[in-house]
Design a protein around this motif. Sequence first.
Motif, PDB file in Angstrom:
ATOM      1  N   LEU A  62      -9.615   3.737   9.296  1.00 45.38           N
ATOM      2  CA  LEU A  62      -9.332   2.341   9.630  1.00 45.38           C
ATOM      3  C   LEU A  62      -8.490   2.271  10.902  1.00 45.38           C
ATOM      4  N   ARG A  93       9.642  -6.214 -18.985  1.00 51.31           N
ATOM      5  CA  ARG A  93       9.761  -5.373 -17.784  1.00 51.31           C
ATOM      6  C   ARG A  93       8.532  -4.490 -17.620  1.00 51.31           C
ATOM      7  N   ARG A  94       8.049  -3.963 -18.740  1.00 50.16           N
ATOM      8  CA  ARG A  94       6.850  -3.127 -18.692  1.00 50.16           C
ATOM      9  C   ARG A  94       5.669  -3.925 -18.142  1.00 50.16           C
ATOM     10  N   LEU A 154      -1.199  -5.388  -8.504  1.00 51.56           N
ATOM     11  CA  LEU A 154      -1.125  -6.117  -7.242  1.00 51.56           C
ATOM     12  C   LEU A 154      -1.199  -5.147  -6.055  1.00 51.56           C
ATOM     13  N   ALA A 155      -0.398  -4.093  -6.129  1.00 48.00           N
ATOM     14  CA  ALA A 155      -0.374  -3.110  -5.033  1.00 48.00           C
ATOM     15  C   ALA A 155      -1.742  -2.464  -4.870  1.00 48.00           C
ATOM     16  N   LEU A 156      -2.372  -2.149  -6.003  1.00 49.07           N
ATOM     17  CA  LEU A 156      -3.681  -1.505  -5.945  1.00 49.07           C
ATOM     18  C   LEU A 156      -4.718  -2.444  -5.335  1.00 49.07           C
ATOM     19  N   LEU A 159       5.711  -6.591 -16.276  1.00 50.33           N
ATOM     20  CA  LEU A 159       5.923  -6.864 -14.853  1.00 50.33           C
ATOM     21  C   LEU A 159       5.539  -5.643 -14.022  1.00 50.33           C
ATOM     22  N   ASP A 160       5.885  -4.485 -14.534  1.00 48.92           N
ATOM     23  CA  ASP A 160       5.566  -3.239 -13.837  1.00 48.92           C
ATOM     24  C   ASP A 160       4.062  -3.083 -13.692  1.00 48.92           C
ATOM     25  N   SER A 178     -12.041  -4.008   3.659  1.00 50.48           N
ATOM     26  CA  SER A 178     -12.280  -4.608   4.972  1.00 50.48           C
ATOM     27  C   SER A 178     -13.019  -3.628   5.881  1.00 50.48           C
ATOM     28  N   LEU A 179     -12.729  -2.338   5.714  1.00 53.00           N
ATOM     29  CA  LEU A 179     -13.457  -1.330   6.494  1.00 53.00           C
ATOM     30  C   LEU A 179     -14.931  -1.336   6.106  1.00 53.00           C
ATOM     31  N   VAL A 207      -4.195  -4.901  -3.199  1.00 58.38           N
ATOM     32  CA  VAL A 207      -3.957  -5.006  -1.762  1.00 58.38           C
ATOM     33  C   VAL A 207      -4.530  -3.797  -1.029  1.00 58.38           C
ATOM     34  N   LEU A 208      -4.263  -2.623  -1.580  1.00 61.68           N
ATOM     35  CA  LEU A 208      -4.772  -1.397  -0.966  1.00 61.68           C
ATOM     36  C   LEU A 208      -6.297  -1.416  -0.954  1.00 61.68           C
ATOM     37  N   SER A 243       0.840  -1.201   0.000  1.00 59.69           N
ATOM     38  CA  SER A 243       0.000   0.000   0.000  1.00 59.69           C
ATOM     39  C   SER A 243       0.873   1.249   0.000  1.00 59.69           C
ATOM     40  N   PHE A 294       2.757  -5.539 -11.098  1.00 59.84           N
ATOM     41  CA  PHE A 294       3.084  -5.082  -9.749  1.00 59.84           C
ATOM     42  C   PHE A 294       2.154  -3.959  -9.312  1.00 59.84           C
ATOM     43  N   ARG A 295       1.911  -3.052 -10.247  1.00 59.38           N
ATOM     44  CA  ARG A 295       1.039  -1.922  -9.939  1.00 59.38           C
ATOM     45  C   ARG A 295      -0.368  -2.404  -9.580  1.00 59.38           C
ATOM     46  N   ALA A 350      -7.655  -3.656   1.745  1.00 57.90           N
ATOM     47  CA  ALA A 350      -7.594  -3.020   3.065  1.00 57.90           C
ATOM     48  C   ALA A 350      -8.789  -2.093   3.253  1.00 57.90           C
ATOM     49  N   LEU A 351      -9.074  -1.295   2.216  1.00 56.02           N
ATOM     50  CA  LEU A 351     -10.208  -0.378   2.323  1.00 56.02           C
ATOM     51  C   LEU A 351     -11.522  -1.148   2.348  1.00 56.02           C
TER      52      LEU A 351
END
Lengths: 315, 282
Positions: free
Chosen positions: A135, B5-6, B15-17, B8-9, B26-27, B19-20, A112, B12-13, B23-24
């Motif tokens: 949160l 590489r592009r 994946l990060a989004l 993969l980038d 779950s709220l 996960v974020l 994050s 990754f982007r 988290a939101l």
Amino acid sequence: MSPSTSLRASPSTRLRASPSARLRARRFEFLIEWALFLCALLSIGTTAGILVVLAVETFAFLREVPITDFLFGTEWTPLFATPRFGVLPLVMGTVLVSAIAMVVALPAGLLSAIYLSEYANPRVRRVIKPVLEILAGVPTVVYGYFALLFVTPVLQRVVPGLAGFNALGPGIVMGIMILPLVSSLSEDAMQGVPRGLREGSFALGATRMQTSLRVVLPAAFSGITAAFILAASRAIGETMIVAIAAGQQPRLTWNPLVPIETMTAYIVQVSLGDTPQGTLEYRTIFAVGMLLFLGTFGLNLVSAWLRGRYREEYA
Amino acid sequence: MTAWRRALDVVFRVLALVVLFLALASLAVLIYDVWRDGAGRLSWQFLTSFPSRRPEEAGIWHALTGSVFVILVTAALAAPIGVAAAIYLEEYGTRSVAARLIEINITNLAAVPSIIYGLLGLGLFVRALAMGRSVLAGASTLALLVLPVIILSTREALRAVPSSIREGSYALGATKWQTIWYQVLPVALPGILTGMILALSRAIGETAPLITIGALTFVAFAPDGLWSPFTVLPIQIFNWVSRPQVEFRTNAAAGILVLLVLLLTMNAAAIWLRDRYQKKLA
């Protein structure tokens, strides 16, 4: 009257206050400074108070229970007819739940943070960061409710043999709780890395991912480690989630599916009963509290030291 | 190579989004879950009734008044001391060894688990100072708990005051305290209040320290003074969650909704103050 005379006249009348009035003013300034200083000193008093209160009862406790029995004993049954005071089951319960929380919070929090710091545009950040703050601001008793009555029942459908009280559910929820802390502190550390390092990396043809993982992360390493340690300290000291959802059975186990008890949950359990002052049972919560305080305080110190070091690097 | 590489980038982007987003989410799930469980129980009767052995007659009046009362006393204790300490650290003793020590100590205190403050309150206020399990003992404990937070945020607010304001005041012959009292504090006030509200909203959700000092889990009356025994909303929620009957857990969910509304109101007030403040300084 000419402007020059008026300019000369006004300061002289002001500054020629009687010596006693000036003395009184100076004494007043002095008193104020001391009063403010005493208020600041109260924080030292708080730390001292914590240490004294915990130490007095802990020493009284250790007079009756040998310290080796307390620290290395593997049975914690202070409320039984033949009490045992080995704190290891409580320590293990605490470590187990905290470890589960860290497994959830570290990767998720770090990802994050990378997204917010390296990818997101300012507008997205302005929306997401307050939500993460919310949160972090949800009362822990609410998370406890969530762990016991939502997460654990959901997990029970997937994980066979999961008890109603367990370490897994509260551990995951605790991970969600400390995620904002990991994320915001890690993001601060990454924001502290100078732009030039990123630009150099882009100039060499690296993608954003390569830059994030191989340039920014290593450069912010001590700051991020500090964030992780502080998060671990928060997990260890967290109380209500485990008091509600982890059970009250001190047990020396790494099995996350059965009821356990943490140090904090034990303190709550005893506090709920009406324990008379001066009994050994009353003193156990201070002895456990002392252990908890020393553990978290140590972690906090390491975290603060790391943060200081990282600030020096790019000052 | 470059295409790889592009790609993969991008992975990754995403994946990060994701996960974020999780988290939101779950709220959102948490709020939805509590709402589904407890919304039906919310009523005027629930807000204004006292606890009862019969879940459908039980209410939160005693706990709600207890929470509000304890927080007001906490604020009255912590606000002046916290602001004074912050003024000392920011305006007076910035270079002294004592100030450095106090600073490090405050940062560490802010990370001490809240239940440890409960043990301090139990040993110091309840026993040594013989306050008993009163509102005063609870509020004093919470005041010590929020002091580091208030000091840290007040210092931020003081630091944001431009030094030209101080220099202008000194140039007119004002003393240090006159400068602080008439110039610096009025400018910093919205920022100080914002930090204060956020600190108190943390205190109002605290459960563990108050359980530790022995706040009651079953009180059949609203607190009527500083020496009155009391309970607070989070403790009442904890009490209801811990019971096996579904009806009591419904009550807990409804109590949580009230607590969240209380918190949201406080946070909204803080954000409103912060926005006003930022516009004024800009």
